[in-house]
Design a protein around this motif. Structure first.
Motif, mmCIF file in Angstrom:
data_model
loop_
_atom_site.group_PDB
_atom_site.id
_atom_site.type_symbol
_atom_site.label_atom_id
_atom_site.label_comp_id
_atom_site.label_asym_id
_atom_site.label_seq_id
_atom_site.Cartn_x
_atom_site.Cartn_y
_atom_site.Cartn_z
ATOM 1 N N LEU A 36 3.892 -4.626 0.468
ATOM 2 C CA LEU A 36 3.611 -3.253 0.031
ATOM 3 C C LEU A 36 4.935 -2.498 0.061
ATOM 4 O O LEU A 36 5.445 -2.175 1.130
ATOM 5 C CB LEU A 36 2.607 -2.567 0.961
ATOM 6 C CG LEU A 36 1.150 -2.997 0.893
ATOM 7 C CD1 LEU A 36 0.297 -2.114 1.784
ATOM 8 C CD2 LEU A 36 0.615 -2.939 -0.527
ATOM 9 N N ALA A 37 5.496 -2.243 -1.104
ATOM 10 C CA ALA A 37 6.774 -1.559 -1.205
ATOM 11 C C ALA A 37 6.568 -0.156 -1.765
ATOM 12 O O ALA A 37 5.523 0.166 -2.329
ATOM 13 C CB ALA A 37 7.718 -2.352 -2.107
ATOM 14 N N GLY A 38 7.612 0.668 -1.621
ATOM 15 C CA GLY A 38 7.556 2.035 -2.135
ATOM 16 C C GLY A 38 8.537 2.893 -1.368
ATOM 17 O O GLY A 38 9.096 2.460 -0.354
ATOM 18 N N GLY A 43 3.113 6.535 1.753
ATOM 19 C CA GLY A 43 1.819 6.194 2.333
ATOM 20 C C GLY A 43 1.600 4.708 2.520
ATOM 21 O O GLY A 43 0.469 4.252 2.725
ATOM 22 N N LYS A 44 2.686 3.935 2.470
ATOM 23 C CA LYS A 44 2.578 2.476 2.602
ATOM 24 C C LYS A 44 2.018 2.055 3.947
ATOM 25 O O LYS A 44 1.191 1.153 4.028
ATOM 26 C CB LYS A 44 3.966 1.815 2.460
ATOM 27 C CG LYS A 44 4.706 2.105 1.194
ATOM 28 C CD LYS A 44 6.074 1.437 1.189
ATOM 29 C CE LYS A 44 6.960 1.862 2.339
ATOM 30 N NZ LYS A 44 7.286 3.304 2.385
ATOM 31 N N SER A 45 2.494 2.696 5.019
ATOM 32 C CA SER A 45 2.088 2.293 6.378
ATOM 33 C C SER A 45 0.590 2.457 6.571
ATOM 34 O O SER A 45 -0.088 1.569 7.104
ATOM 35 C CB SER A 45 2.840 3.114 7.428
ATOM 36 O OG SER A 45 4.221 2.930 7.307
ATOM 37 N N ARG A 136 -3.506 -15.790 8.691
ATOM 38 C CA ARG A 136 -3.349 -16.413 7.370
ATOM 39 C C ARG A 136 -2.672 -15.483 6.362
ATOM 40 O O ARG A 136 -2.127 -15.939 5.366
ATOM 41 C CB ARG A 136 -4.737 -16.797 6.836
ATOM 42 C CG ARG A 136 -5.465 -17.827 7.661
ATOM 43 C CD ARG A 136 -5.233 -19.213 7.146
ATOM 44 N NE ARG A 136 -5.706 -19.355 5.773
ATOM 45 C CZ ARG A 136 -5.170 -20.196 4.885
ATOM 46 N NH1 ARG A 136 -4.145 -20.951 5.225
ATOM 47 N NH2 ARG A 136 -5.648 -20.286 3.655
ATOM 48 N N VAL A 137 -2.757 -14.160 6.630
ATOM 49 C CA VAL A 137 -2.208 -13.179 5.688
ATOM 50 C C VAL A 137 -1.252 -12.235 6.418
ATOM 51 O O VAL A 137 -1.648 -11.559 7.372
ATOM 52 C CB VAL A 137 -3.330 -12.346 5.025
ATOM 53 C CG1 VAL A 137 -2.729 -11.351 4.019
ATOM 54 C CG2 VAL A 137 -4.349 -13.242 4.353
ATOM 55 N N LEU A 138 -0.016 -12.200 5.970
ATOM 56 C CA LEU A 138 0.967 -11.249 6.485
ATOM 57 C C LEU A 138 1.012 -10.065 5.521
ATOM 58 O O LEU A 138 1.294 -10.246 4.332
ATOM 59 C CB LEU A 138 2.350 -11.895 6.553
ATOM 60 C CG LEU A 138 2.471 -13.204 7.336
ATOM 61 C CD1 LEU A 138 3.843 -13.828 7.086
ATOM 62 C CD2 LEU A 138 2.245 -12.980 8.820
ATOM 63 N N VAL A 139 0.713 -8.879 6.025
ATOM 64 C CA VAL A 139 0.810 -7.678 5.195
ATOM 65 C C VAL A 139 2.136 -7.002 5.551
ATOM 66 O O VAL A 139 2.281 -6.382 6.595
ATOM 67 C CB VAL A 139 -0.384 -6.728 5.420
ATOM 68 C CG1 VAL A 139 -0.224 -5.467 4.575
ATOM 69 C CG2 VAL A 139 -1.696 -7.435 5.072
ATOM 70 N N VAL A 140 3.112 -7.198 4.678
ATOM 71 C CA VAL A 140 4.484 -6.751 4.926
ATOM 72 C C VAL A 140 4.689 -5.415 4.223
ATOM 73 O O VAL A 140 4.408 -5.296 3.025
ATOM 74 C CB VAL A 140 5.494 -7.779 4.381
ATOM 75 C CG1 VAL A 140 6.918 -7.400 4.756
ATOM 76 C CG2 VAL A 140 5.150 -9.183 4.884
ATOM 77 N N GLU A 141 5.153 -4.397 4.967
ATOM 78 C CA GLU A 141 5.361 -3.116 4.298
ATOM 79 C C GLU A 141 6.738 -2.546 4.595
ATOM 80 O O GLU A 141 7.254 -2.700 5.699
ATOM 81 C CB GLU A 141 4.241 -2.118 4.650
ATOM 82 C CG GLU A 141 4.182 -1.623 6.074
ATOM 83 C CD GLU A 141 4.978 -0.359 6.306
ATOM 84 O OE1 GLU A 141 5.487 0.246 5.339
ATOM 85 O OE2 GLU A 141 5.122 0.021 7.473
ATOM 86 N N GLY A 142 7.330 -1.934 3.573
ATOM 87 C CA GLY A 142 8.652 -1.356 3.744
ATOM 88 C C GLY A 142 9.230 -0.849 2.437
ATOM 89 O O GLY A 142 8.761 -1.207 1.353
ATOM 90 N N VAL A 165 3.821 1.030 -4.375
ATOM 91 C CA VAL A 165 3.052 2.267 -4.246
ATOM 92 C C VAL A 165 3.910 3.417 -4.769
ATOM 93 O O VAL A 165 4.955 3.737 -4.200
ATOM 94 C CB VAL A 165 2.657 2.524 -2.771
ATOM 95 C CG1 VAL A 165 1.835 3.792 -2.652
ATOM 96 C CG2 VAL A 165 1.877 1.324 -2.215
ATOM 97 N N ASP A 166 3.470 4.023 -5.859
ATOM 98 C CA ASP A 166 4.237 5.067 -6.534
ATOM 99 C C ASP A 166 3.587 6.431 -6.288
ATOM 100 O O ASP A 166 2.424 6.639 -6.634
ATOM 101 C CB ASP A 166 4.288 4.759 -8.031
ATOM 102 C CG ASP A 166 5.209 5.693 -8.788
ATOM 103 O OD1 ASP A 166 6.144 6.232 -8.179
ATOM 104 O OD2 ASP A 166 4.987 5.887 -10.004
ATOM 105 N N VAL A 167 4.355 7.323 -5.667
ATOM 106 C CA VAL A 167 3.874 8.676 -5.364
ATOM 107 C C VAL A 167 4.912 9.666 -5.889
ATOM 108 O O VAL A 167 6.122 9.414 -5.769
ATOM 109 C CB VAL A 167 3.672 8.855 -3.831
ATOM 110 C CG1 VAL A 167 3.331 10.287 -3.481
ATOM 111 C CG2 VAL A 167 2.565 7.924 -3.346
#
Length: 223
Positions: A36-38, A43-45, A136-142, A165-167
């Motif tokens: 999840l980038a942006g 609001g990514k976190s 099984r799933v890594l949710v990576v945000e930054g 994520v575009d704001v």
């Protein structure tokens, strides 16, 4: 190939993304990473944390949150380098360490702990989270998951699916003023100067990377 572009509320985004990730997980032979980038304040976190909660509601213990922010350079190091005013910019992170950590997480079969970041102390917190062997799933945000500069170029190949994520810029600016103000560490004047000098240029840089995502979600938000 250009990314799919959607205009959704945060709840609609989760309703769309979670089933897709569950389907990916069911077909994967290995641990997968969802990025999840942006820009800052997008609001990514919040979205990432809710995504992990929803995935774990279906398959308990299957998803873990992996924040990029734990790889900020330590504040003392930034002071020594004279870069405190630019904290949060790409060069003020341990980008290569982050890439190595993600690479290790993708193949790890035992528990792995990782660092987090606390806005209350404006510094790194060691062993802030642990990814268990059952994940099984890594949710990576930054912010910088899709950049092509320097060590950041090593992140995208490790992501099995990337969401941007575009704001709107003005919404981000208002959110950042509120965020900085809530912690009460600095004056409003300092916060405004930091946002103009650092946060908004970082936002502009990150926006240039959105075409590397698999899907861009223009988030329908009210500040």
């Amino acid at each position: 190939m250009a990314p799919e572009r959607l205009h959704l509320t945060p709840q609609q985004a989760l309703s769309r993304l979670v089933p897709h990730i569950l389907d990916m997980e069911s077909r994967a032979q290995h641990r997968i990473a969802i990025g999840l980038a942006g820009g800052p304040g997008a609001g990514k976190s919040t979205l990432a944390a809710e995504m992990v909660t929803m995935l774990n509601a279906v398959h308990p213990g299957s998803a873990a949150l992996v924040p990029m922010d734990g790889f900020h350079m330590r504040h003392a190091k930034l002071e020594a380098l004279g870069q405190v005013d630019y904290k949060g910019a790409p060069h003020t992170f341990e980008g290569a360490e982050f890439v190595n950590f993600l690479h290790h997480l993708k193949v790890a079969t035992s528990a792995v702990s990782g660092p987090g970041y606390s806005r209350k102390i404006e510094d790194v917190v060691e062993d802030d989270f642990t990814v268990g062997p059952e994940v099984r799933v890594l949710v990576v945000e930054g912010n910088y998951l899709l950049l092509t500069e320097g060590p950041w170029a090593g992140v995208k190949p490790l992501l099995d699916y990337a969401v941007f994520v575009d704001v709107p810029r003005e919404v981000v600016k208002a959110r950042l003023l509120k965020r900085h103000g809530e912690e009460g560490l600095f004056t409003e004047e300092r916060n405004r100067a930091h946002i103009e000098r650092n946060d908004l240029p970082n936002y502009d840089l990150v926006c240039l990377s959105q075409d590397r995502a698999d899907v861009v979600i223009a988030m329908d938000v009210e500040g």
